[in-house]
Design a protein around this motif. Structure first.
Motif, PDB file in Angstrom:
ATOM      1  N   ILE A  26      -5.017  -5.191  12.376  1.00 12.11           N
ATOM      2  CA  ILE A  26      -5.840  -5.646  11.253  1.00 12.11           C
ATOM      3  C   ILE A  26      -5.185  -5.143   9.980  1.00 12.11           C
ATOM      4  O   ILE A  26      -4.332  -4.269  10.043  1.00 12.11           O
ATOM      5  CB  ILE A  26      -7.271  -5.061  11.310  1.00 12.11           C
ATOM      6  CG1 ILE A  26      -7.189  -3.530  11.486  1.00 12.11           C
ATOM      7  CG2 ILE A  26      -8.089  -5.698  12.391  1.00 12.11           C
ATOM      8  CD1 ILE A  26      -8.452  -2.803  11.188  1.00 12.11           C
ATOM      9  N   GLN A  68      -0.330   6.369 -10.574  1.00 16.30           N
ATOM     10  CA  GLN A  68      -0.380   5.792  -9.230  1.00 16.30           C
ATOM     11  C   GLN A  68      -1.351   4.611  -9.193  1.00 16.30           C
ATOM     12  O   GLN A  68      -1.041   3.541  -8.678  1.00 16.30           O
ATOM     13  CB  GLN A  68      -0.812   6.838  -8.204  1.00 16.30           C
ATOM     14  CG  GLN A  68      -0.813   6.262  -6.786  1.00 16.30           C
ATOM     15  CD  GLN A  68      -1.513   7.150  -5.780  1.00 16.30           C
ATOM     16  OE1 GLN A  68      -2.378   7.953  -6.132  1.00 16.30           O
ATOM     17  NE2 GLN A  68      -1.122   7.032  -4.536  1.00 16.30           N
ATOM     18  N   THR A  72      -0.694   0.669  -8.511  1.00 17.09           N
ATOM     19  CA  THR A  72      -1.416  -0.023  -7.445  1.00 17.09           C
ATOM     20  C   THR A  72      -2.134  -1.270  -7.965  1.00 17.09           C
ATOM     21  O   THR A  72      -2.290  -2.241  -7.235  1.00 17.09           O
ATOM     22  CB  THR A  72      -2.443   0.953  -6.825  1.00 17.09           C
ATOM     23  OG1 THR A  72      -1.758   2.132  -6.446  1.00 17.09           O
ATOM     24  CG2 THR A  72      -3.106   0.377  -5.611  1.00 17.09           C
TER      25      THR A  72
ATOM     26  N   ARG B  33       1.981  -8.296  -0.267  1.00 16.96           N
ATOM     27  CA  ARG B  33       1.594  -7.767  -1.575  1.00 16.96           C
ATOM     28  C   ARG B  33       1.145  -6.298  -1.468  1.00 16.96           C
ATOM     29  O   ARG B  33       1.362  -5.505  -2.366  1.00 16.96           O
ATOM     30  CB  ARG B  33       0.463  -8.638  -2.130  1.00 16.96           C
ATOM     31  CG  ARG B  33       0.345  -8.541  -3.631  1.00 16.96           C
ATOM     32  CD  ARG B  33      -0.353  -9.718  -4.232  1.00 16.96           C
ATOM     33  NE  ARG B  33      -0.362  -9.572  -5.688  1.00 16.96           N
ATOM     34  CZ  ARG B  33      -1.439  -9.721  -6.433  1.00 16.96           C
ATOM     35  NH1 ARG B  33      -2.590 -10.028  -5.880  1.00 16.96           N
ATOM     36  NH2 ARG B  33      -1.367  -9.578  -7.739  1.00 16.96           N
ATOM     37  N   GLU B  34       0.519  -5.979  -0.347  1.00 13.29           N
ATOM     38  CA  GLU B  34       0.036  -4.613  -0.144  1.00 13.29           C
ATOM     39  C   GLU B  34       1.190  -3.611  -0.114  1.00 13.29           C
ATOM     40  O   GLU B  34       1.040  -2.475  -0.542  1.00 13.29           O
ATOM     41  CB  GLU B  34      -0.773  -4.522   1.154  1.00 13.29           C
ATOM     42  CG  GLU B  34      -2.162  -5.117   1.087  1.00 13.29           C
ATOM     43  CD  GLU B  34      -2.175  -6.626   1.274  1.00 13.29           C
ATOM     44  OE1 GLU B  34      -1.089  -7.225   1.416  1.00 13.29           O
ATOM     45  OE2 GLU B  34      -3.268  -7.218   1.257  1.00 13.29           O
ATOM     46  N   VAL B  36       4.086  -3.973  -1.682  1.00 15.65           N
ATOM     47  CA  VAL B  36       4.534  -3.838  -3.071  1.00 15.65           C
ATOM     48  C   VAL B  36       3.579  -2.926  -3.831  1.00 15.65           C
ATOM     49  O   VAL B  36       3.986  -2.025  -4.572  1.00 15.65           O
ATOM     50  CB  VAL B  36       4.621  -5.218  -3.758  1.00 15.65           C
ATOM     51  CG1 VAL B  36       5.017  -5.063  -5.216  1.00 15.65           C
ATOM     52  CG2 VAL B  36       5.600  -6.119  -3.033  1.00 15.65           C
ATOM     53  N   GLN B  37       2.292  -3.149  -3.595  1.00 10.80           N
ATOM     54  CA  GLN B  37       1.260  -2.368  -4.269  1.00 10.80           C
ATOM     55  C   GLN B  37       1.435  -0.878  -3.968  1.00 10.80           C
ATOM     56  O   GLN B  37       1.376  -0.032  -4.860  1.00 10.80           O
ATOM     57  CB  GLN B  37      -0.106  -2.845  -3.776  1.00 10.80           C
ATOM     58  CG  GLN B  37      -1.268  -2.142  -4.447  1.00 10.80           C
ATOM     59  CD  GLN B  37      -2.566  -2.316  -3.679  1.00 10.80           C
ATOM     60  OE1 GLN B  37      -2.570  -2.543  -2.472  1.00 10.80           O
ATOM     61  NE2 GLN B  37      -3.668  -2.192  -4.373  1.00 10.80           N
ATOM     62  N   GLU B  40       4.579   0.472  -5.695  1.00 15.14           N
ATOM     63  CA  GLU B  40       4.330   0.609  -7.141  1.00 15.14           C
ATOM     64  C   GLU B  40       3.471   1.851  -7.402  1.00 15.14           C
ATOM     65  O   GLU B  40       3.668   2.562  -8.388  1.00 15.14           O
ATOM     66  CB  GLU B  40       3.643  -0.646  -7.695  1.00 15.14           C
ATOM     67  CG  GLU B  40       4.529  -1.886  -7.766  1.00 15.14           C
ATOM     68  CD  GLU B  40       5.579  -1.800  -8.875  1.00 15.14           C
ATOM     69  OE1 GLU B  40       5.434  -0.998  -9.801  1.00 15.14           O
ATOM     70  OE2 GLU B  40       6.581  -2.547  -8.789  1.00 15.14           O
ATOM     71  N   GLY B  41       2.522   2.082  -6.503  1.00 14.43           N
ATOM     72  CA  GLY B  41       1.679   3.268  -6.626  1.00 14.43           C
ATOM     73  C   GLY B  41       2.490   4.549  -6.500  1.00 14.43           C
ATOM     74  O   GLY B  41       2.334   5.480  -7.299  1.00 14.43           O
ATOM     75  N   ARG B  57      12.965  -2.224  -7.843  1.00  8.88           N
ATOM     76  CA  ARG B  57      12.329  -3.495  -7.431  1.00  8.88           C
ATOM     77  C   ARG B  57      13.374  -4.515  -6.951  1.00  8.88           C
ATOM     78  O   ARG B  57      13.047  -5.392  -6.154  1.00  8.88           O
ATOM     79  CB  ARG B  57      11.536  -4.090  -8.590  1.00  8.88           C
ATOM     80  CG  ARG B  57      10.254  -3.318  -8.871  1.00  8.88           C
ATOM     81  CD  ARG B  57       9.438  -3.936  -9.978  1.00  8.88           C
ATOM     82  NE  ARG B  57       8.417  -3.015 -10.429  1.00  8.88           N
ATOM     83  CZ  ARG B  57       8.338  -2.503 -11.663  1.00  8.88           C
ATOM     84  NH1 ARG B  57       9.207  -2.863 -12.596  1.00  8.88           N
ATOM     85  NH2 ARG B  57       7.388  -1.641 -11.967  1.00  8.88           N
ATOM     86  N   ILE B  87       3.376   5.295   6.319  1.00  5.75           N
ATOM     87  CA  ILE B  87       2.242   4.693   5.592  1.00  5.75           C
ATOM     88  C   ILE B  87       2.596   3.272   5.142  1.00  5.75           C
ATOM     89  O   ILE B  87       1.841   2.325   5.375  1.00  5.75           O
ATOM     90  CB  ILE B  87       1.830   5.573   4.386  1.00  5.75           C
ATOM     91  CG1 ILE B  87       1.224   6.894   4.891  1.00  5.75           C
ATOM     92  CG2 ILE B  87       0.833   4.835   3.491  1.00  5.75           C
ATOM     93  CD1 ILE B  87       0.874   7.901   3.813  1.00  5.75           C
ATOM     94  N   SER B  90       2.727   0.790   7.935  1.00  9.22           N
ATOM     95  CA  SER B  90       1.442   0.492   8.582  1.00  9.22           C
ATOM     96  C   SER B  90       0.550  -0.436   7.752  1.00  9.22           C
ATOM     97  O   SER B  90      -0.445  -0.944   8.253  1.00  9.22           O
ATOM     98  CB  SER B  90       0.684   1.799   8.841  1.00  9.22           C
ATOM     99  OG  SER B  90       0.251   2.370   7.620  1.00  9.22           O
ATOM    100  N   ILE B  91       0.924  -0.652   6.515  1.00 10.06           N
ATOM    101  CA  ILE B  91       0.023  -1.325   5.580  1.00 10.06           C
ATOM    102  C   ILE B  91      -0.404  -2.733   6.009  1.00 10.06           C
ATOM    103  O   ILE B  91      -1.540  -3.129   5.820  1.00 10.06           O
ATOM    104  CB  ILE B  91       0.653  -1.342   4.166  1.00 10.06           C
ATOM    105  CG1 ILE B  91       0.381   0.002   3.509  1.00 10.06           C
ATOM    106  CG2 ILE B  91       0.110  -2.476   3.313  1.00 10.06           C
ATOM    107  CD1 ILE B  91       1.067   0.186   2.195  1.00 10.06           C
ATOM    108  N   ASP B  92       0.517  -3.477   6.607  1.00  8.49           N
ATOM    109  CA  ASP B  92       0.126  -4.846   6.997  1.00  8.49           C
ATOM    110  C   ASP B  92      -0.547  -4.880   8.367  1.00  8.49           C
ATOM    111  O   ASP B  92      -0.800  -5.941   8.923  1.00  8.49           O
ATOM    112  CB  ASP B  92       1.336  -5.796   6.946  1.00  8.49           C
ATOM    113  CG  ASP B  92       2.463  -5.341   7.852  1.00  8.49           C
ATOM    114  OD1 ASP B  92       2.294  -4.315   8.545  1.00  8.49           O
ATOM    115  OD2 ASP B  92       3.521  -6.000   7.871  1.00  8.49           O
ATOM    116  N   GLY B  93      -0.865  -3.711   8.901  1.00  7.93           N
ATOM    117  CA  GLY B  93      -1.682  -3.676  10.109  1.00  7.93           C
ATOM    118  C   GLY B  93      -0.920  -3.572  11.407  1.00  7.93           C
ATOM    119  O   GLY B  93      -1.515  -3.411  12.465  1.00  7.93           O
TER     120      GLY B  93
END
Lengths: 170, 144
Positions: A26, A68, A72, B33-34, B36-37, B40-41, B57, B87, B90-93
């Motif tokens: 998920i 941060q 985000t 996108r997650e 990239v997010q 960026e964070g 980038r 981390i 794992s973001i896209d699941g």
């Protein structure tokens, strides 16, 4: 050499099997800031700029947390410049809250709590602002307390991460 | 409250750190996108200057080779790279095999055992659980 190669293949397989078991398929990122419309992301960031300056001090920890969250939020370079300007010259809380509702508001309150706690202490002024945001959003009375407890839990999680990293060193 | 030593490493090492994360995000051929997010964070959190962020980038299109990036890094930073690489992956699941290979390469560079790596994966999983909990905490209509 061949044995070594087979061993490393086995390791990768083991790892992959392990991961298949452990990781649900998920979307794991519950952070939905990037999914908000651009104006709402801007309003979210503007509130964080306000919160960062409540006590008129900007610690490195607060700055790091602020940058941060700014990263985000995937704001345009132009919007980032405007938000950084807001950090120097913060808008009023009322102005920030006017544009903030629903999901963007909840995320902003969550991250405002994280930022207020970033220097290890939430002072009275910060607390008052957090309560005001919560009230504006119509959240539970104890919302700020719950988020502070959640933040402490997150801190413990980070700490546990360092402990794991330390324990891995031979 | 959330002290993170990565921010106190020299800029050149923080840049490499970011390039490794970009490599992890791009290695499976799909950039969400997650991812990239998150990167960026991290670039924000570790106060990487805007000009250098532009350069980093570029790696989303053509990431730098991992082997090259992992040389000349301090041993301590490699641990944090491993942590944040897991981390980001794992973001896209799900963990793609190419992501696992990269994580394994970082882990090997540190000389980590399988158990150690598993502990790191478990820790990341528990972090996602923590992160998702806030949603049910604050809304009036949500259960306590």
């Amino acid at each position: 050499m061949i044995l070594q190669f087979e061993y490393s293949v086995q390791l990768v397989k083991t790892s992959a099997e392990f991961l298949k078991q452990k990781v649900p398929r998920i979307s794991m990122l519950p952070d939905t800031v990037h999914k908000l419309p651009r104006e709402e992301r801007f309003a979210y960031a503007k509130l964080l700029a306000f919160v960062a300056r409540i006590d008129n001090e900007l610690t490195v920890d607060e700055m790091a947390m602020f940058e941060q969250r700014l990263g985000t939020a995937l704001l345009s370079p132009n919007q980032r410049d405007m938000i950084r300007a807001a950090l120097k010259n913060p808008p009023s809380l009322e102005e920030c809250l006017d544009d903030l509702h629903g999901e963007a508001g909840k995320l902003a309150l969550r991250d405002a709590v994280l930022m207020a706690a970033a220097d290890g202490n939430v002072d009275e002024d910060e607390r008052d602002v957090l309560e005001e945001i919560s009230e504006h959003l119509g959240l539970k009375e104890e919302a700020v307390d719950l988020l502070l407890a959640w933040t402490v839990k997150g801190y413990n999680w980070m700490k546990e991460g360092y402990e794991i990293l330390n324990s891995l060193e031979e | 409250m959330f002290p993170d030593p990565v921010g106190s490493f020299p800029l050149n090492e923080r840049l490499t750190y970011a390039h490794v994360l970009v490599h992890i995000a791009a290695v499976d051929g799909t950039l969400v996108r997650e991812e990239v997010q998150a990167i960026e964070g991290y670039m924000g959190k570790y106060l990487i200057p805007p000009e250098q962020r532009e350069e980093i980038r570029l790696g989303f299109e053509s990431p730098k080779p991992l082997g090259e990036l992992l040389t000349n890094l301090s041993h301590d930073l490699l641990y944090f790279i491993l942590r944040d690489a897991i981390i980001v992956a794992s973001i896209d699941g799900e963990y793609d095999q190419s992501e696992i290979d990269c994580i394994r390469a970082i882990s090997d560079k540190i000389g980590l055992s399988n158990e150690g790596l598993s502990a790191a994966f478990d820790w990341v999983k528990s972090g996602w659980k923590w992160n998702s909990e806030y949603k049910n905490l604050i809304s009036k209509n949500d259960p306590k």
